[in-house]
Write a protein that holds these residues in place. Structure first.
Motif, PDB file in Angstrom:
ATOM      1  N   VAL A  49       0.830  -1.199   0.000  1.00 12.07           N
ATOM      2  CA  VAL A  49       0.000   0.000   0.000  1.00 12.07           C
ATOM      3  C   VAL A  49       0.872   1.261   0.000  1.00 12.07           C
ATOM      4  O   VAL A  49       0.583   2.224  -0.732  1.00 12.07           O
ATOM      5  N   VAL A  50       1.910   1.262   0.820  1.00  4.21           N
ATOM      6  CA  VAL A  50       2.818   2.414   0.861  1.00  4.21           C
ATOM      7  C   VAL A  50       3.471   2.629  -0.503  1.00  4.21           C
ATOM      8  O   VAL A  50       3.568   3.766  -0.999  1.00  4.21           O
ATOM      9  N   PHE A  51       3.888   1.527  -1.132  1.00  2.38           N
ATOM     10  CA  PHE A  51       4.529   1.605  -2.441  1.00  2.38           C
ATOM     11  C   PHE A  51       3.578   2.157  -3.504  1.00  2.38           C
ATOM     12  O   PHE A  51       3.923   3.091  -4.244  1.00  2.38           O
ATOM     13  N   VAL A  52       2.372   1.596  -3.565  1.00  2.00           N
ATOM     14  CA  VAL A  52       1.408   2.023  -4.588  1.00  2.00           C
ATOM     15  C   VAL A  52       0.929   3.449  -4.330  1.00  2.00           C
ATOM     16  O   VAL A  52       0.804   4.254  -5.260  1.00  2.00           O
ATOM     17  N   ASP A  53       0.654   3.786  -3.087  1.00  2.00           N
ATOM     18  CA  ASP A  53       0.233   5.150  -2.764  1.00  2.00           C
ATOM     19  C   ASP A  53       1.310   6.169  -3.149  1.00  2.00           C
ATOM     20  O   ASP A  53       1.010   7.264  -3.649  1.00  2.00           O
ATOM     21  N   THR A  54       2.571   5.795  -2.914  1.00  2.00           N
ATOM     22  CA  THR A  54       3.681   6.677  -3.282  1.00  2.00           C
ATOM     23  C   THR A  54       3.734   6.870  -4.795  1.00  2.00           C
ATOM     24  O   THR A  54       3.930   7.998  -5.285  1.00  2.00           O
TER      25      THR A  54
END
Length: 216
Positions: A58-63
């Motif tokens: 989630v952190v990766f995709v949101d970034t």
């Protein structure tokens, strides 16, 4: 030996026999509860891994969404947004399941344990349905305006067929993944591992404990 003595001895023997039977049933019940706890705790590492992996994803995709928002294709932004939203919902379900596993106590009433496992079972079905809803967006995230404008009949045929097929599959799985279909071959193919087997075995063992209680 008088009849009264024989009756007294017989009653004493019968009482000891009943006490031994009750003790054996209690021991069997305690052992069964320990097995149930063991089955459920075996699921803990997978739940923790799913939560941590989901958070990192989630952190990766949101970034990516934030960084590429000014230049990214609308197809990518929408697909990534849907995917990350469903992943966040899945993380919430896994957190809920982790709490349920931690709350299971071998000393609590059987009905309470059964209720927790029933919630664990239902949430396992729900999280699987949610994850399968992601299928269509994996067929659209790479699309761009230039690709659509320059694509030929072959491209459109493959792309539409691919997306439509995954969409229909995700809808079918969402509607049909239920406990009532647990004996179907496709269901067993999906739910055959540490996500499901410990729950099924635990429910079977708890049914045995209910039999012990009924015999009493």
């Amino acid at each position: 030996m008088e009849n009264t003595d024989i009756l007294t001895i017989w009653k004493s023997y019968d009482q000891k026999l009943n006490e031994n039977l009750l003790l054996n049933r209690k021991n069997a019940e305690d052992i069964t509860k320990i097995k149930v706890r063991s089955f459920l705790t075996s699921m803990r590492p997978l739940k923790i891994f799913a939560i941590l992996a989901g958070i990192l994803w989630v952190v990766f995709v949101d970034t990516l969404i934030v960084l590429l928002f000014p230049v990214a294709s609308p197809f990518f932004l929408i697909s990534a947004g849907i995917q990350v939203l469903l992943t966040k919902l899945s993380i919430g379900v896994y957190l809920y399941q982790w709490v349920l596993i931690e709350l299971v106590d071998i000393d609590e009433p059987v009905l309470t344990t059964q209720e927790r496992i029933a919630h664990l079972q239902a949430s396992t079905l729900w999280v699987t349905r949610i994850l399968f809803l992601q299928l269509p967006v994996w067929t659209t995230f790479y699309l761009t305006q230039s690709l659509i404008e320059s694509g030929g009949i072959l491209f459109y045929t493959i792309q539409i067929g691919f997306t439509a097929g995954f969409t229909l599959l995700s809808i079918w799985l969402y509607r049909n993944i239920s406990y009532e279909n647990r004996d179907k071959k496709w269901f067993k193919l999906i739910f055959n591992g540490i996500e499901w087997n410990p729950i099924r075995k635990s429910m079977e063992l708890l049914d045995q404990i209910k039999d012990y209680s009924t015999v009493r």
